[in-house]
Design an enzyme around this catalytic site. Sequence first.
Site, mmCIF file in Angstrom:
data_model
loop_
_atom_site.group_PDB
_atom_site.id
_atom_site.type_symbol
_atom_site.label_atom_id
_atom_site.label_comp_id
_atom_site.label_asym_id
_atom_site.label_seq_id
_atom_site.Cartn_x
_atom_site.Cartn_y
_atom_site.Cartn_z
ATOM 1 N N GLY A 35 -31.198 153.571 -52.094
ATOM 2 C CA GLY A 35 -31.329 152.370 -51.270
ATOM 3 C C GLY A 35 -30.652 152.519 -49.924
ATOM 4 O O GLY A 35 -30.025 151.577 -49.422
ATOM 5 N N ALA A 36 -30.792 153.690 -49.313
ATOM 6 C CA ALA A 36 -30.067 153.981 -48.068
ATOM 7 C C ALA A 36 -30.807 153.529 -46.815
ATOM 8 O O ALA A 36 -30.363 153.818 -45.709
ATOM 9 C CB ALA A 36 -29.786 155.484 -47.980
ATOM 10 N N ASN A 37 -31.909 152.826 -46.976
ATOM 11 C CA ASN A 37 -32.698 152.423 -45.809
ATOM 12 C C ASN A 37 -32.286 151.075 -45.232
ATOM 13 O O ASN A 37 -32.767 150.687 -44.165
ATOM 14 C CB ASN A 37 -34.189 152.385 -46.169
ATOM 15 C CG ASN A 37 -34.484 151.457 -47.325
ATOM 16 O OD1 ASN A 37 -33.876 151.595 -48.398
ATOM 17 N ND2 ASN A 37 -35.396 150.524 -47.145
ATOM 18 N N SER A 38 -31.392 150.349 -45.893
ATOM 19 C CA SER A 38 -30.974 149.046 -45.368
ATOM 20 C C SER A 38 -29.627 148.648 -45.954
ATOM 21 O O SER A 38 -29.132 149.265 -46.902
ATOM 22 C CB SER A 38 -32.020 147.959 -45.689
ATOM 23 O OG SER A 38 -32.102 147.755 -47.092
ATOM 24 N N GLY A 39 -29.027 147.611 -45.364
ATOM 25 C CA GLY A 39 -27.808 147.020 -45.916
ATOM 26 C C GLY A 39 -26.648 147.974 -46.053
ATOM 27 O O GLY A 39 -26.388 148.830 -45.197
ATOM 28 N N GLY A 67 -26.284 150.456 -48.069
ATOM 29 C CA GLY A 67 -26.694 151.853 -48.189
ATOM 30 C C GLY A 67 -26.898 152.526 -46.850
ATOM 31 O O GLY A 67 -26.485 153.671 -46.648
ATOM 32 N N SER A 105 -21.250 144.030 -58.938
ATOM 33 C CA SER A 105 -21.102 142.753 -58.228
ATOM 34 C C SER A 105 -20.155 141.863 -59.014
ATOM 35 O O SER A 105 -20.109 141.917 -60.255
ATOM 36 C CB SER A 105 -22.462 142.059 -58.092
ATOM 37 O OG SER A 105 -22.310 140.695 -57.726
ATOM 38 N N TYR A 155 -29.636 138.963 -63.250
ATOM 39 C CA TYR A 155 -28.913 139.756 -62.259
ATOM 40 C C TYR A 155 -27.482 140.008 -62.746
ATOM 41 O O TYR A 155 -27.001 141.149 -62.707
ATOM 42 C CB TYR A 155 -28.878 139.049 -60.905
ATOM 43 C CG TYR A 155 -28.130 139.848 -59.859
ATOM 44 C CD1 TYR A 155 -28.708 140.972 -59.277
ATOM 45 C CD2 TYR A 155 -26.835 139.498 -59.476
ATOM 46 C CE1 TYR A 155 -28.018 141.730 -58.341
ATOM 47 C CE2 TYR A 155 -26.142 140.253 -58.535
ATOM 48 C CZ TYR A 155 -26.740 141.362 -57.969
ATOM 49 O OH TYR A 155 -26.055 142.111 -57.051
#
Length: 323
Positions: free
Chosen positions: A48-52, A54, A179, A204
């Site tokens: 998930g390194a494409n946003s946020g 990450g 979380s 979640y």
Amino acid sequence: MSAPLLIAAVVGGGVLLLMRRLFPRQKAVKLLRYSGENMRGKTVIVTGANSGIGKALAGELLKLRARVIMACRDLRSAEEAAQDIKKQAGPENGEVVIKHLDLASLRSIRNFCEEVTQEESQVDVLINNAGIYQCPYTKTDEGFEMQLGVNHLGHFLLTHLLLDLLKASAPSRIVVVSSKLYKYGHINFDDLNSENNYNKAFCYSQSKLANLLFTLELAHRLEGTGVTVNALTPGIVRTRLGRHIQIPLLAKPLFYLASLVFFKSPLEGAQTPLYLACSPEVEGVSGKCFANCEEEELLPKATDEEAAKKLWDISRRMVGLAD
């Protein structure tokens, strides 16, 4: 003051007051500073390194001269993110590699791991960062409830398939992003896949508790291998993770303003996973959970070794690893 302005002021003040109650101002985050040589020659996988978080984390690792493998489902978004972080990092930094990984598909995970083991001589750090939050009821390719499938089972299989390479690269590290919302869940062993009832908030929380129990059990199994595993809770961060949450149109501007005040930036949210990936302070530390770069005390349900073992065995069967 006109009536519309008065109403807007009252409503806005009420929303900000509510935000302060729900999301107390978080402790100021000190940005970490490591030597530019800290991660030279090391290969780090970030899901998930494409946003946020990450993306921010990948950018910081790049500045530390790491070889960063961005494991992402959306390759176009990953390409854009890679260009952005390379521009920010400047010349004479690390290397970025983009690989496709869809955590909602066990086939995609197996293909990714096969490619990595064939092409990479070492993996020094695996950061299980990607996640999905309170989505409508959907299933992964193999029929798992989406939040359990992506947040827990996908990373469970990914980690298992990369363990031999991580052991061969020891000392190496595994970092698991959980979380604080784990507190509101439990592992529903009677309906783990939420076939009988689906509550998106509970599912979640269940998946994030599963992350912590996975970390606990994996740490036991990795003793003596030179591979450590630790979890973290990043706090409330301004990312796209909450894209499935419906906010009334009129409240969106106020919510955005409040998020600037009360939420961490992605860079601030990336500090604890960066600490666990790089810091000599946690060398040899395993099976713990951290928040704001400090060890965090967990509720008993997150340190339940019997539940962790049971979840481990069930997860192995679900992803096809059982004997």
